[in-house]
Scaffold this motif. Structure first.
Motif: not given
Ligand code: KIV
Length: 283
Positions: A24, A26, A43, A45-47, A85, A114, A139, A182, A184, A205, A215, A217
């Protein structure tokens, strides 16, 4: 000329047994380094809700917030395939709404989106996206946006029936045209079974080594985010210590007057300086 990764390259990697490295990112600078270091996919990611914005849940991040980060990452990347994401409720209200939001991700610079989960409605959304030229990464397994209906961070596919159900869903995603999935927090044996029974790549993940790629974060593997750390994270750096050490030394240097030095300032030309001294003497 650097050749940009695309959906065909990603499929070829699975076909050739070459593992796919995904991280990931940002922000612009981090994305630039992750790209330069060789990650195949980045990615957004929404993380980022947790690690960049400090929200407790990924459910809190909005579409508008995601678009800012997607744009920043895309501007830093030359080679990697960039995936945006789709945040919670950005694709759940109506198909029309979902297509518009997915399209906005591509307009912001993503190469694909995603989408978490698999049901008839989501398959329709994915089909429409792909028809519109928006590649979709699926996912499955633990899907964080559904944490409240799942009932916490729970490993998925823990018995044969559940694994068969996951494979059914994976096949549906493949059939609809997702370019990869993905997986998870799925037991390694279950992820292996799914990976071997679908054509498109799987990205793990916390789903073990038999997936087509991995993958993580980036803030977890770089040791920057320290609020919690899942079992599957391998820490490759200790950014928290690097930042703490650098900031402590900076504060000390500011307070002692050591920073800035004569090499870290701008100076007037000598004649202007002399004039300024005379002005000062008159005051
Ligand atoms: O939001 C994210 O980081 C994810 C993971 C698959 C890494 O969706």
């Amino acid at each position: 000329m650097i050749k940009k990764v695309n959906v065909k390259t990603i499929q070829k990697m699975k076909d050739n047994g070459e593992k796919i490295a995904v991280l990931t990112a940002y922000d612009y600078s981090t994305a630039k380094y992750i790209d330069e270091a060789g990650a195949d996919i980045i990615l957004v990611g929404d993380s980022l809700a947790n690690v960049a914005l400090g929200y407790e849940s990924t459910q809190s991040v909005s579409m508008n917030e995601m678009l800012i980060f997607v744009g920043a990452v895309a501007r830093g990347v030359n080679r990697a395939f960039v995936i945006g994401d789709m945040p919670f409720m950005s694709y759940n209200i109506s198909v029309e709404d979902a297509i518009k939001n997915c399209g906005d991700m591509l307009k912001a610079g993503a190469n694909a989106v995603k989408i978490e989960g698999c049901n008839d409605y989501l398959l329709k959304v994915m089909r429409r996206c792909i028809d519109a030229g928006i590649p979709v990464l699926g996912h499955l397994g633990f899907t964080p946006q559904s944490i409240n209906t799942i009932g916490g961070h729970a490993i998925q596919g823990k018995n044969v029936d559940a694994v068969k159900e996951l494979l059914e869903k994976a096949k549906k995603l493949e059939e609809v045209g997702a370019f990869a999935i993905v997986l998870e927090m799925v037991p390694e044996e279950a992820a292996k079974y799914i990976t071997e029974n679908i054509h498109i790549p799987t990205i793990s993940i916390g789903a073990g080594k038999y997936c087509s790629g991995q993958v993580l974060v980036s803030d977890d593997m770089l040791g920057k985010f320290s609020d919690y750390q899942p079992k599957f994270v391998r820490k490759y750096a200790d950014m928290k210590s690097v930042i703490l050490d650098a900031v402590k030394r900076y504060c000390e240097d500011v307070k002692s007057g050591d920073y800035p030095s004569e090499n870290e300032v701008f100076n007037l030309k000598e004649d202007e300086n002399e004039k300024l001294k005379k002005e000062a003497a008159l005051c």
